[in-house]
Design a protein around this motif. Sequence first.
Motif, PDB file in Angstrom:
ATOM      1  N   LEU A  31       0.818  -1.319   0.010  1.00 59.75           N
ATOM      2  CA  LEU A  31       0.204   0.186   0.006  1.00 59.75           C
ATOM      3  C   LEU A  31       0.739   1.319  -0.135  1.00 59.75           C
ATOM      4  CD1 LEU A  31      -2.659  -1.235   2.480  1.00 59.75           C
ATOM      5  CD2 LEU A  31      -3.060  -0.551   0.318  1.00 59.75           C
ATOM      6  N   ALA A  32       1.951   1.174   0.587  1.00 56.58           N
ATOM      7  CA  ALA A  32       3.162   2.356   0.740  1.00 56.58           C
ATOM      8  C   ALA A  32       3.802   2.613  -0.613  1.00 56.58           C
ATOM      9  CB  ALA A  32       3.940   2.239   1.903  1.00 56.58           C
ATOM     10  N   GLY A  33       3.674   1.661  -1.490  1.00 58.85           N
ATOM     11  CA  GLY A  33       4.316   1.692  -2.759  1.00 58.85           C
ATOM     12  C   GLY A  33       5.749   1.241  -2.638  1.00 58.85           C
ATOM     13  N   GLY A  34       6.296   0.480  -1.590  1.00 59.48           N
ATOM     14  CA  GLY A  34       7.300   0.220  -1.037  1.00 59.48           C
ATOM     15  C   GLY A  34       7.723   0.391   0.489  1.00 59.48           C
ATOM     16  N   GLU A 166     -17.113   4.938   5.317  1.00 57.70           N
ATOM     17  CA  GLU A 166     -17.332   6.402   6.235  1.00 57.70           C
ATOM     18  C   GLU A 166     -15.941   6.652   6.715  1.00 57.70           C
ATOM     19  OE1 GLU A 166     -21.772   5.398   8.037  1.00 57.70           O
ATOM     20  OE2 GLU A 166     -19.969   4.017   8.526  1.00 57.70           O
ATOM     21  N   PHE A 167     -15.138   5.712   6.951  1.00 57.67           N
ATOM     22  CA  PHE A 167     -13.724   6.142   7.543  1.00 57.67           C
ATOM     23  C   PHE A 167     -13.058   6.931   6.445  1.00 57.67           C
ATOM     24  CE2 PHE A 167      -9.308   4.921   8.391  1.00 57.67           C
ATOM     25  CZ  PHE A 167      -9.325   5.137   9.573  1.00 57.67           C
ATOM     26  N   ALA A 168     -13.133   6.317   5.120  1.00 57.17           N
ATOM     27  CA  ALA A 168     -12.414   6.901   4.015  1.00 57.17           C
ATOM     28  C   ALA A 168     -12.844   8.507   3.871  1.00 57.17           C
ATOM     29  CB  ALA A 168     -12.809   6.313   2.827  1.00 57.17           C
ATOM     30  N   ALA A 169     -14.350   8.664   4.022  1.00 55.27           N
ATOM     31  CA  ALA A 169     -14.798  10.043   3.968  1.00 55.27           C
ATOM     32  C   ALA A 169     -14.150  10.966   4.822  1.00 55.27           C
ATOM     33  CB  ALA A 169     -16.455   9.847   3.822  1.00 55.27           C
ATOM     34  N   GLU A 170     -14.157  10.363   6.068  1.00 58.77           N
ATOM     35  CA  GLU A 170     -13.608  11.211   7.311  1.00 58.77           C
ATOM     36  C   GLU A 170     -11.914  11.408   6.889  1.00 58.77           C
ATOM     37  OE1 GLU A 170     -13.876  13.596  10.439  1.00 58.77           O
ATOM     38  OE2 GLU A 170     -15.676  12.618   9.550  1.00 58.77           O
ATOM     39  N   LEU A 171     -11.341  10.585   6.608  1.00 58.83           N
ATOM     40  CA  LEU A 171      -9.802  10.792   6.014  1.00 58.83           C
ATOM     41  C   LEU A 171      -9.815  12.010   5.091  1.00 58.83           C
ATOM     42  CD1 LEU A 171      -8.300   7.314   5.372  1.00 58.83           C
ATOM     43  CD2 LEU A 171      -8.229   8.741   7.261  1.00 58.83           C
ATOM     44  N   GLY A 172     -10.751  12.065   4.066  1.00 59.62           N
ATOM     45  CA  GLY A 172     -10.807  13.054   3.260  1.00 59.62           C
ATOM     46  C   GLY A 172     -11.093  14.466   3.524  1.00 59.62           C
ATOM     47  N   THR A 179      -4.708   6.270  -1.536  1.00 61.92           N
ATOM     48  CA  THR A 179      -3.701   6.126  -2.493  1.00 61.92           C
ATOM     49  C   THR A 179      -4.185   5.018  -3.667  1.00 61.92           C
ATOM     50  OG1 THR A 179      -2.233   4.547  -1.183  1.00 61.92           O
ATOM     51  CG2 THR A 179      -1.882   6.858  -1.181  1.00 61.92           C
ATOM     52  N   GLY A 180      -5.357   4.411  -3.142  1.00 61.28           N
ATOM     53  CA  GLY A 180      -6.015   3.330  -4.012  1.00 61.28           C
ATOM     54  C   GLY A 180      -7.072   2.737  -3.506  1.00 61.28           C
ATOM     55  N   THR A 181      -7.665   1.803  -3.884  1.00 54.31           N
ATOM     56  CA  THR A 181      -8.840   0.985  -3.259  1.00 54.31           C
ATOM     57  C   THR A 181      -8.780   0.577  -1.989  1.00 54.31           C
ATOM     58  OG1 THR A 181      -9.502   0.501  -5.507  1.00 54.31           O
ATOM     59  CG2 THR A 181     -10.819  -0.511  -3.787  1.00 54.31           C
ATOM     60  N   LEU A 182      -9.628   0.712  -1.027  1.00 54.66           N
ATOM     61  CA  LEU A 182      -9.627  -0.061   0.031  1.00 54.66           C
ATOM     62  C   LEU A 182      -9.779  -1.443   0.240  1.00 54.66           C
ATOM     63  CD1 LEU A 182     -12.007   2.426   2.589  1.00 54.66           C
ATOM     64  CD2 LEU A 182      -9.549   2.185   2.586  1.00 54.66           C
ATOM     65  N   GLU A 183      -9.027  -2.425   0.536  1.00 53.53           N
ATOM     66  CA  GLU A 183      -8.984  -3.693   0.439  1.00 53.53           C
ATOM     67  C   GLU A 183      -9.642  -4.204   1.771  1.00 53.53           C
ATOM     68  OE1 GLU A 183      -4.662  -4.967  -0.088  1.00 53.53           O
ATOM     69  OE2 GLU A 183      -4.557  -3.728  -1.576  1.00 53.53           O
ATOM     70  N   HIS A 184     -10.651  -5.279   1.575  1.00 55.77           N
ATOM     71  CA  HIS A 184     -11.570  -5.837   2.503  1.00 55.77           C
ATOM     72  C   HIS A 184     -10.921  -7.156   2.847  1.00 55.77           C
ATOM     73  CE1 HIS A 184     -14.623  -2.811   2.817  1.00 55.77           C
ATOM     74  NE2 HIS A 184     -14.215  -2.481   1.503  1.00 55.77           N
ATOM     75  N   ALA A 186     -10.742 -10.739   5.656  1.00 53.51           N
ATOM     76  CA  ALA A 186     -11.483 -11.529   6.850  1.00 53.51           C
ATOM     77  C   ALA A 186     -13.016 -11.350   6.602  1.00 53.51           C
ATOM     78  CB  ALA A 186     -11.229 -10.930   8.139  1.00 53.51           C
ATOM     79  N   GLY A 187     -13.369 -11.727   5.389  1.00 53.67           N
ATOM     80  CA  GLY A 187     -14.913 -11.824   4.877  1.00 53.67           C
ATOM     81  C   GLY A 187     -15.615 -10.238   5.229  1.00 53.67           C
ATOM     82  N   GLY A 188     -14.738  -9.291   4.958  1.00 53.47           N
ATOM     83  CA  GLY A 188     -15.403  -7.958   5.159  1.00 53.47           C
ATOM     84  C   GLY A 188     -15.301  -7.384   6.412  1.00 53.47           C
ATOM     85  N   ALA A 189     -14.633  -8.146   7.700  1.00 54.91           N
ATOM     86  CA  ALA A 189     -14.608  -7.551   8.946  1.00 54.91           C
ATOM     87  C   ALA A 189     -13.338  -6.608   9.088  1.00 54.91           C
ATOM     88  CB  ALA A 189     -14.319  -8.727   9.813  1.00 54.91           C
ATOM     89  N   LEU A 190     -12.545  -6.699   8.167  1.00 55.75           N
ATOM     90  CA  LEU A 190     -11.187  -5.832   8.272  1.00 55.75           C
ATOM     91  C   LEU A 190     -11.374  -4.984   6.907  1.00 55.75           C
ATOM     92  CD1 LEU A 190      -8.612  -7.948   9.683  1.00 55.75           C
ATOM     93  CD2 LEU A 190      -9.767  -6.582  10.945  1.00 55.75           C
ATOM     94  N   PHE A 191     -10.574  -3.850   6.897  1.00 52.92           N
ATOM     95  CA  PHE A 191     -10.211  -3.169   5.699  1.00 52.92           C
ATOM     96  C   PHE A 191      -8.828  -2.475   6.065  1.00 52.92           C
ATOM     97  CE2 PHE A 191     -12.821  -0.049   8.021  1.00 52.92           C
ATOM     98  CZ  PHE A 191     -12.111   1.036   8.046  1.00 52.92           C
ATOM     99  N   VAL A 192      -7.986  -2.567   5.099  1.00 54.50           N
ATOM    100  CA  VAL A 192      -6.770  -1.873   5.048  1.00 54.50           C
ATOM    101  C   VAL A 192      -6.705  -0.927   3.812  1.00 54.50           C
ATOM    102  CG1 VAL A 192      -5.853  -3.889   6.113  1.00 54.50           C
ATOM    103  CG2 VAL A 192      -5.823  -3.729   3.587  1.00 54.50           C
ATOM    104  N   GLY A 193      -5.928   0.256   4.170  1.00 52.00           N
ATOM    105  CA  GLY A 193      -5.571   1.159   3.056  1.00 52.00           C
ATOM    106  C   GLY A 193      -4.492   1.920   3.399  1.00 52.00           C
ATOM    107  N   ALA A 194      -4.415   2.990   2.658  1.00 50.33           N
ATOM    108  CA  ALA A 194      -3.485   4.024   2.755  1.00 50.33           C
ATOM    109  C   ALA A 194      -4.060   5.328   2.220  1.00 50.33           C
ATOM    110  CB  ALA A 194      -2.218   3.644   1.868  1.00 50.33           C
ATOM    111  N   ALA A 195      -3.625   6.645   2.804  1.00 51.09           N
ATOM    112  CA  ALA A 195      -3.898   7.849   2.474  1.00 51.09           C
ATOM    113  C   ALA A 195      -2.785   9.003   2.391  1.00 51.09           C
ATOM    114  CB  ALA A 195      -5.227   8.372   3.292  1.00 51.09           C
ATOM    115  N   ARG A 196      -2.761   9.714   1.819  1.00 56.58           N
ATOM    116  CA  ARG A 196      -1.651  10.724   1.904  1.00 56.58           C
ATOM    117  C   ARG A 196      -2.154  11.993   2.193  1.00 56.58           C
ATOM    118  NH1 ARG A 196       3.605   9.458   1.042  1.00 56.58           N
ATOM    119  NH2 ARG A 196       3.860   7.530  -0.254  1.00 56.58           N
ATOM    120  N   LYS A 197      -1.413  12.951   2.960  1.00 56.45           N
ATOM    121  CA  LYS A 197      -1.862  14.276   3.442  1.00 56.45           C
ATOM    122  C   LYS A 197      -1.512  15.108   2.252  1.00 56.45           C
ATOM    123  CE  LYS A 197      -1.402  17.975   6.642  1.00 56.45           C
ATOM    124  NZ  LYS A 197      -0.574  18.214   8.088  1.00 56.45           N
TER     125      LYS A 197
END
Length: 198
Positions: A31-34, A166-172, A179-184, A186-197
């Motif tokens: 997600l960090a691209g390295g 909702e989490f992504a909207a609050e980040l915005g 930096t890309g699509t949120l990845e779900h 554990a069957g949608g229980a978790l999501f992972v992602g990255a965001a830049r300021k």
Amino acid sequence: MKLNSVERAMMNNPLRAAHQHRREAAWFRRLAGGDLAGQHVLEIGCGRGVGAEVILDRLGAQQVTAFDLDDSMVELARKRLHGRPVSLSVGDVNAISQPAASVDAVVDFGIIHHVPDWQGAIGEIARVLRPGGLLLFEEITRHALEWWAFRALTDHPRENRFEADEFAAELGRHGLHGTGTLEHRAGGALFVGAARKV
């Protein structure tokens, strides 16, 4: 909120540590691209120090600043990370002691869903990130927190929880853009992602 005894057992065991070192580190690296070589990274909710270890050893950070609400966890982290380039303290994600625009990256190994005012926590994260800085996050959805096992065995805030969108909207709203699509996971229980300021 501090972890209860069940959550402490779930988070402080070799299986969880192995998962962080292998799977979560790989997710964050991609997600960090390295890696995070040469960067000053803030970890929120450091627990016993496994996350800081991952940030140094798997993501290549130069320096880690980390805190936790629970002083007993900070003591365990101090013992684990003795002699490493890590600064540890007791702290609250809603009142981060770092100056504004002072860190290159922030890592959240599933802490924000424990915070009653999670929107305020995101505001604080945005404040301490430098322009262009990166937030890497893994979080649990409101839907998962409503499962019987979570409700019966863990202590989480019950109101004002979030789904991934909702989490992504609050980040915005705080100038943190994905930096890309949120990845779900554990069957949608978790999501992972990255965001830049921006």
